[in-house]
Design an enzyme around this catalytic site. Sequence first.
Site, PDB file in Angstrom:
ATOM      1  N   ASP A  80       0.843  -1.189   0.000  1.00  0.00           N
ATOM      2  CA  ASP A  80       0.000   0.000   0.000  1.00  0.00           C
ATOM      3  C   ASP A  80       0.884   1.247   0.000  1.00  0.00           C
ATOM      4  O   ASP A  80       2.103   1.175   0.161  1.00  0.00           O
ATOM      5  CB  ASP A  80      -0.915  -0.005   1.231  1.00  0.00           C
ATOM      6  N   LYS A  81       0.234   2.383  -0.191  1.00  0.00           N
ATOM      7  CA  LYS A  81       0.884   3.695  -0.159  1.00  0.00           C
ATOM      8  C   LYS A  81      -0.017   4.632   0.620  1.00  0.00           C
ATOM      9  O   LYS A  81      -1.242   4.479   0.625  1.00  0.00           O
ATOM     10  CB  LYS A  81       1.085   4.190  -1.587  1.00  0.00           C
ATOM     11  N   HIS A  82       0.593   5.597   1.274  1.00  0.00           N
ATOM     12  CA  HIS A  82      -0.208   6.595   1.990  1.00  0.00           C
ATOM     13  C   HIS A  82       0.447   7.957   1.859  1.00  0.00           C
ATOM     14  O   HIS A  82       1.674   8.077   1.895  1.00  0.00           O
ATOM     15  CB  HIS A  82      -0.352   6.242   3.471  1.00  0.00           C
ATOM     16  N   SER A  83      -0.371   9.003   1.723  1.00  0.00           N
ATOM     17  CA  SER A  83       0.111  10.376   1.638  1.00  0.00           C
ATOM     18  C   SER A  83      -0.274  11.135   2.896  1.00  0.00           C
ATOM     19  O   SER A  83      -1.353  10.918   3.466  1.00  0.00           O
ATOM     20  CB  SER A  83      -0.493  11.071   0.414  1.00  0.00           C
ATOM     21  N   THR A 120      -9.196  11.175  -0.254  1.00  0.00           N
ATOM     22  CA  THR A 120      -9.446  10.188  -1.305  1.00  0.00           C
ATOM     23  C   THR A 120     -10.889   9.688  -1.261  1.00  0.00           C
ATOM     24  O   THR A 120     -11.532   9.509  -2.300  1.00  0.00           O
ATOM     25  CB  THR A 120      -8.467   9.011  -1.168  1.00  0.00           C
ATOM     26  N   ARG A 168      -9.396  15.622  15.354  1.00  0.00           N
ATOM     27  CA  ARG A 168      -8.193  16.358  14.961  1.00  0.00           C
ATOM     28  C   ARG A 168      -8.499  17.371  13.867  1.00  0.00           C
ATOM     29  O   ARG A 168      -7.941  18.471  13.849  1.00  0.00           O
ATOM     30  CB  ARG A 168      -7.118  15.390  14.461  1.00  0.00           C
ATOM     31  N   SER A 183      -1.893   7.625  13.421  1.00  0.00           N
ATOM     32  CA  SER A 183      -3.095   7.541  12.601  1.00  0.00           C
ATOM     33  C   SER A 183      -2.842   6.763  11.321  1.00  0.00           C
ATOM     34  O   SER A 183      -3.584   5.841  10.962  1.00  0.00           O
ATOM     35  CB  SER A 183      -3.600   8.945  12.266  1.00  0.00           C
ATOM     36  N   LYS A 187      -3.845   2.184  10.849  1.00  0.00           N
ATOM     37  CA  LYS A 187      -4.682   1.631   9.783  1.00  0.00           C
ATOM     38  C   LYS A 187      -3.893   0.648   8.930  1.00  0.00           C
ATOM     39  O   LYS A 187      -4.417  -0.377   8.496  1.00  0.00           O
ATOM     40  CB  LYS A 187      -5.237   2.759   8.912  1.00  0.00           C
ATOM     41  N   LYS A 188      -2.631   0.990   8.660  1.00  0.00           N
ATOM     42  CA  LYS A 188      -1.824   0.131   7.800  1.00  0.00           C
ATOM     43  C   LYS A 188      -1.474  -1.183   8.500  1.00  0.00           C
ATOM     44  O   LYS A 188      -1.469  -2.253   7.871  1.00  0.00           O
ATOM     45  CB  LYS A 188      -0.553   0.862   7.373  1.00  0.00           C
TER      46      LYS A 188
END
Length: 435
Positions: A80-83, A120, A168, A183, A187-188
Amino acid sequence: MIPQEIIRRKRDGDELDAAEISSFIAALAAGQLSEGQIGAFAMAVWFKGMSRAEIVALTLAMADSGDRLQWADIDRPIADKHSTGGVGDNVSLMLAPIAAACGLAVPMISGRGLGHTGGTLDKLESIPGYMITPDADLFHKVVKEAGCAIIGQTGSLAPADGRLYAVRDVTATVDSIPLITASILSKKLAAGLETLVLDVKVGNGAFMADRGQAEILAQSLVEVANGAGVKTSALITDMNQPLADSAGNAVEMRNCLDFLAGRKKSTRLETVVLAFAAEMLVKSGVAALPDEAEGMARQALSSGKAAEVFARMVSMLGGPADLIENPDRYLTRAPVEKPVPAARSGWLAACDARGIGVSVIDLGGGRRHPADRIDHRVGFSEFLPLGTCVTAGEPIALVHAADDAAAERAVAALTAHYRITEEKPELTPVIAGLI
């Protein structure tokens, strides 16, 4: 556990032990804390920070507050990827199907907009019928059969983060390195990943405007994730202008479809998407070298395979099967579209990317309060990139608004967000570093 005592200790700069953090997060997940207590805890962390041990404990407590996903029956690497969030940052929408088309399984748990940045999930909700919270069985089925699924947190996946995330957003505690780290990674970890690539934004449109702070965040994320057993790296990318040439929800979804159709070549957006695809493929062992991996990603795009994966994902999650072929049938346009003229002739030298994100919210494309409804139609498109030479009156973007008054306000705001100079500017590279 007395919540106010934990809040007091953190407010006073004390280091919380794992048991205190675990009990506080368990109470949060169980709905036993008020929004005031959650906000006070977040603000105390924002001011006093957390040690690495505290961040690890917070991340694990949030990951363990619900179910952990299992992928034993999928014979692809789970990645996966996260920004960390930006303006016009719709990379995930294209990256997930590209990575899946190249042989990865991508169970992408995404979020809504935070502060001035787009989310997203908000973009995906501009697609009629798309289910952002499918049940676990459907999520698993889509990942297995389509190769990727982009969804939101279900009630059973890191539920503590879901509530903290919303608070937040409205308490000015978004840009806290411990809270961002916990955070993202909770999730990951709950998603059962094997590898993870992180996009840490830096610039005036990022939560981390300072390069040094961005590197600290990236280091925190990489160290905590690798320490938890997930092979992780981070790219630091520029957010001093919108990444895509659109900012909003339906407008960014159109941008995604154009990208998958090959109509966004040689852009900053393409550079970032391909760089992350290459990093994911190398990190997962699918490709040996970055050049080989980038070639695989380009082939997935040019062959149409990535678009096919995206279409299958959308259809399996309740969206229209012909979205790519007929976007105008499903992505509703705003009733008012108005060009933004350049205030003078010269070079587009700089812009206030954060201000542009706030302008999207002012149009109705984001939230001021957690319960606010989003107008998916509104936003900006057709941004000219910095470094473009323009003449006075030439459009530098297009406003999409609900009415004429909102459009006029947005035009004035966007004009003020750009600086035009007589000399050509020197621009920073879109990819600033790798950790």
